[in-house]
Design a protein around this motif. Structure first.
Motif, short mmCIF file in Angstrom:
data_model
loop_
_atom_site.label_atom_id
_atom_site.label_comp_id
_atom_site.label_asym_id
_atom_site.label_seq_id
_atom_site.Cartn_x
_atom_site.Cartn_y
_atom_site.Cartn_z
N LEU A 104 0.38 0.15 -11.50
CA LEU A 104 0.58 1.52 -11.03
C LEU A 104 -0.55 2.44 -11.49
O LEU A 104 -1.13 3.21 -10.71
CB LEU A 104 1.93 2.01 -11.57
N LYS A 135 15.18 1.37 -14.19
CA LYS A 135 15.84 1.77 -12.94
C LYS A 135 16.31 0.55 -12.17
O LYS A 135 17.41 0.53 -11.61
CB LYS A 135 14.87 2.57 -12.06
N LEU A 136 15.45 -0.47 -12.14
CA LEU A 136 15.78 -1.68 -11.39
C LEU A 136 16.97 -2.41 -12.01
O LEU A 136 17.88 -2.84 -11.30
CB LEU A 136 14.54 -2.59 -11.36
N GLY A 165 6.75 -3.87 -7.46
CA GLY A 165 6.69 -2.62 -8.21
C GLY A 165 6.89 -1.42 -7.30
O GLY A 165 7.62 -0.48 -7.63
N ASN A 166 6.25 -1.44 -6.14
CA ASN A 166 6.42 -0.33 -5.19
C ASN A 166 7.88 -0.16 -4.80
O ASN A 166 8.42 0.95 -4.83
CB ASN A 166 5.62 -0.60 -3.90
N GLY A 198 3.01 8.36 -8.62
CA GLY A 198 1.89 7.42 -8.78
C GLY A 198 2.07 6.20 -7.90
O GLY A 198 1.12 5.71 -7.29
N GLN A 199 3.30 5.71 -7.82
CA GLN A 199 3.57 4.53 -7.01
C GLN A 199 3.40 4.82 -5.52
O GLN A 199 3.11 3.93 -4.74
CB GLN A 199 5.00 4.05 -7.30
N ASN A 252 6.91 7.89 -10.25
CA ASN A 252 7.32 7.78 -8.85
C ASN A 252 6.18 8.17 -7.91
O ASN A 252 5.86 7.46 -6.96
CB ASN A 252 8.51 8.71 -8.55
N GLN A 259 0.82 -1.22 0.00
CA GLN A 259 0.00 0.00 0.00
C GLN A 259 0.85 1.27 0.00
O GLN A 259 0.59 2.20 -0.74
CB GLN A 259 -0.91 -0.03 1.22
N LYS A 260 1.87 1.29 0.85
CA LYS A 260 2.60 2.54 1.08
C LYS A 260 4.06 2.51 0.66
O LYS A 260 4.72 3.56 0.67
CB LYS A 260 2.55 2.88 2.58
N GLY A 263 10.50 -1.30 -6.35
CA GLY A 263 11.29 -0.94 -7.53
C GLY A 263 11.27 0.56 -7.76
O GLY A 263 12.29 1.17 -8.09
N GLN A 264 10.10 1.16 -7.55
CA GLN A 264 9.98 2.61 -7.76
C GLN A 264 10.77 3.39 -6.72
O GLN A 264 11.19 4.52 -6.97
CB GLN A 264 8.49 2.98 -7.69
N GLY A 317 -0.36 5.89 -1.90
CA GLY A 317 -0.86 5.51 -0.58
C GLY A 317 -0.47 6.48 0.52
O GLY A 317 -1.12 6.54 1.56
N THR A 318 0.58 7.27 0.28
CA THR A 318 1.05 8.17 1.32
C THR A 318 1.03 9.64 0.87
O THR A 318 1.51 10.49 1.59
CB THR A 318 2.49 7.82 1.73
N LEU A 358 10.36 2.11 -14.78
CA LEU A 358 10.60 1.50 -13.47
C LEU A 358 11.59 0.34 -13.58
O LEU A 358 12.55 0.24 -12.81
CB LEU A 358 9.23 1.01 -12.94
#
Lengths: 226, 226
Positions: A193, B196-197, A130-131, B133-134, B131, A44-45, A133-134, B137-138, B193
């Motif tokens: 995403l 970057k990984l 994915g989270n 978008g990912q 970034n 989620q975060k 990775g970003q 949640g926060t 993404l």
């Protein structure tokens, strides 16, 4: 995620020497609970925005118990990646190795399940891999190779399904199934995403539609690329 | 990003009443500098992991000057999204409206430029919009609609180029160019993404190759989707 289905926040007091069996079991339960909570929060975060304190509060686990299970937040993060990878690999296999279903339909079923999963969590949860990775710019460097390995594993499982589709004549012989699976996972993380951003399954649908259209071409040999 | 190319960290002391022209100019410079620094940091690390203090330290701007320019970190974040969107829209137009080049080659040129850009920053910087978008949640809820609007804008610019390709006979009439552009941007954020990984342009190449292969099909009508 581990095999036990009975996590508990009750932890026996720490003693010196090898812990008795009951304390060992409690520690396994605490570990399971921490991993389950951590995976939910990280999907989620993400990692950077979440303090360990928040996870401990949600799991109702005291900090001392955490350090019986994990040496550091980094070790915890690695355990979360491993748990999520394991959980997701089993999910993928459940759909993609389903011998009762034609191979491409298996992939469609996986995608439909992913849509339902995102909708069930109101599009608040994405993919833990994915989270993270970003967030690479702020993560321990040890996470990078692990995240890539997880994606390579998912790609390999997907390629196996695509090869079965090729053998069944569902996609053309000219396709390189490993490359198709790589393409699928590169873009799929983008679709997850975007689904979070739109709070809608539409990006997953659009991406799947384009991917299945690609599968119906003759293969990579006919394409130009930059 | 604004038009001025001469940002400065020198800020005149605050006076009561309407500031004289020199102070106004200094404030514009400070704002430009903060936005430039903020965009660089956010493309690399995202929003949540970065404290305002870090950006102020990098820009060598005192906190008081920050609050002359922005009401809050949220307002700053919104200004960063706007600045990045503007910068990127101009970049897209530079490539996609290049009348000296055939339409599909324009898209290839944009992709090649993106690869060079990521390599130049050692794959540490991704897309600010991806970034954020990912991190939804926060993030402040006000960011969601803005980020989606930016992607819709990029999609519209890309669709215009694809329509030109269609008119030039480079892609089949059966394609819905708006849908293709939507597909492109859904997956492209995943490719950035993954680049970057992997610290490699390979994911961008694989994604572009698949996308151009898709462009060479007859269009969406022939595809099945889940």
């Amino acid at each position: 995620m581990t095999d036990t289905n009975t996590p508990s926040s009750q932890v026996a007091p720490r003693r010196r020497g090898r812990p008795p069996r009951r304390a060992e079991a409690a520690q396994t339960d605490t570990r399971t609970l921490l991993i389950r909570t951590g995976v939910a929060v990280l999907t989620q975060k993400g990692y950077s925005a979440v303090g360990l304190d928040e996870i401990l509060r949600l799991a109702q686990v005291p900090k001392g118990s955490f350090y019986h299970c994990f040496a550091s937040k980094e070790a915890f993060g690695q355990a979360l990646i491993a748990a999520y990878a394991d959980y997701f690999a089993r999910k993928l296999d459940r759909w993609l190795l389903d011998e009762t279903t034609a191979p491409l339909q298996r992939l469609r079923n996986f995608i439909a399940d992913a849509m339902q999963g995102m909708a069930r969590h109101d599009f608040a949860r994405g993919c833990l891999v994915g989270n993270l990775g970003q967030e690479l710019g702020t993560l321990p460097e040890s996470f990078r190779a692990r995240l890539e390995d997880v994606l390579l594993d998912w790609q390999a499982r997907t390629a196996t399904c695509l090869r079965a589709a090729q053998q069944a004549g569902e996609i053309a012989a000219g396709h390189d199934c490993a490359e198709l699976a790589q393409f699928f996972w590169i873009g799929w993380e983008g679709a997850v995403l975007r689904a979070k951003l739109q709070r809608s399954v539409l990006p997953l649908q659009v991406y799947a539609q384009g991917f299945f259209q690609l599968l119906q071409t003759g293969g990579a040999a006919s394409a130009n690329c930059p």
